[in-house]
Design a protein around this motif. Structure first.
Motif: not given
Length: 296
Positions: A121-124, A177-179, A196-203
């Motif tokens: 899940m995104l950021l959770i 930050l590290r995660e 659905q990680t932050l890197a995948v969703v936002l780029g």
């Protein structure tokens, strides 16, 4: 790192305050052991459910399905958790707060839910892991400070618990930050597995810019503490230590994250944040010693 952190907070901070604490030395050792066992269980269950992404992201570090079978990994996971929670039940009864055993069950259950669903899940997932690290600081206050608190020492114990809370918040910020950096490091495997990680969703590019902004939180918090507590109390050694070993690397992280692009870049920055966390934990000992030196 967990064991080191809990040792430093007790013997580099609480024990130097000349106060009575709830746990005996060996019982505190059991508290550390319980925390480490449950955390290790979290790593095992994570490895079990991350086999697909781990083969892509870190093929040389894959253990489950390669060095040991999945069935054996589940047995290790069960043993680690049962041992950790059982010690937690014992300690909760030692301090005559049997309900506190629920904390250990909750942490173990949260690590399982994280590995099975929250991680995707995104950021959770990032927030949950950062909170769990912060809880390993707070658990010291819950099991060692709070039960030893009475009317006569309420003010002192309250201020000590407040300091532990400040460090828990700092640990949360750095670990969050590290995660996110680790998600950037694992971008390729996570993308292929549909995570659905932050890197995948936002780029990658937008996530690095977001990290640049988020890094201002610990920087500003550190400057606030130095300006409002360390310098006014003439704790110059502690202030210099904080500026050199914590603020310096945080600024270095800000500079490097802005243009970071490769897996090597993110791996390096993940290590930088780990060192920041290490020096951040160690600062409680530096502050304690500086107070004693200044008082003498």
């Amino acid at each position: 790192m967990l064991a080191f952190m809990q040792l430093i907070f007790r013997y580099g901070f609480l024990k130097l305050q000349k106060i009575d604490l709830a746990l005996a030395h060996w019982q505190y050792g059991l508290l550390i052991l319980s925390t480490v066992l449950i955390a290790a269980g979290g790593y095992v269950i994570n490895d079990i459910f991350d086999q697909g992404t781990d083969i892509e992201n870190k093929p040389n570090k894959v253990i489950v399905g390669k060095s040991i079978s999945e069935a054996k990994a589940y047995n290790i996971y069960t043993l680690l958790n049962v041992s950790g929670v059982a010690i937690g039940f014992y300690l909760a009864n030692v301090i005559m707060r049997p309900n506190f055993a629920a904390i250990f069950v909750f942490i173990a259950a949260t690590l399982y839910i994280y590995a099975t669903s929250l991680k995707q899940m995104l950021l959770i997932g990032n927030i949950v892991v950062a909170l769990l690290l912060a809880s390993s600081v707070l658990i010291i206050g819950i099991f060692d400070v709070f039960p030893a608190t009475d009317f006569s020492n309420q003010k002192t114990m309250g201020s000590l618990f407040s300091i532990l809370l400040d460090y828990a918040i700092f640990a949360f910020m750095i670990n969050l930050l590290r995660e996110i950096v680790k998600d950037l490091e694992d971008f390729e495997g996570d993308y292929k597995e549909g995570m659905q990680t932050l890197a995948v969703v936002l780029g990658v590019q937008k996530t690095t810019k977001l990290l640049f902004v988020l890094n201002f939180a610990p920087i500003l918090a550190l400057l606030y503490c130095a300006n409002n507590y360390l310098i006014p109390n003439h704790l110059i050694i502690a202030a210099l230590y904080s500026l050199l070993f914590i603020l310096g690397p945080l600024i270095y992280f800000s500079i490097k994250i802005w243009n970071a692009k490769t897996k090597t870049d993110f791996s390096h920055l993940s290590k930088v944040l780990k060192w920041i966390l290490f020096f951040g934990i160690l600062s409680i000992l530096i502050i304690s010693l500086n107070i004693q030196y200044h008082a003498s």
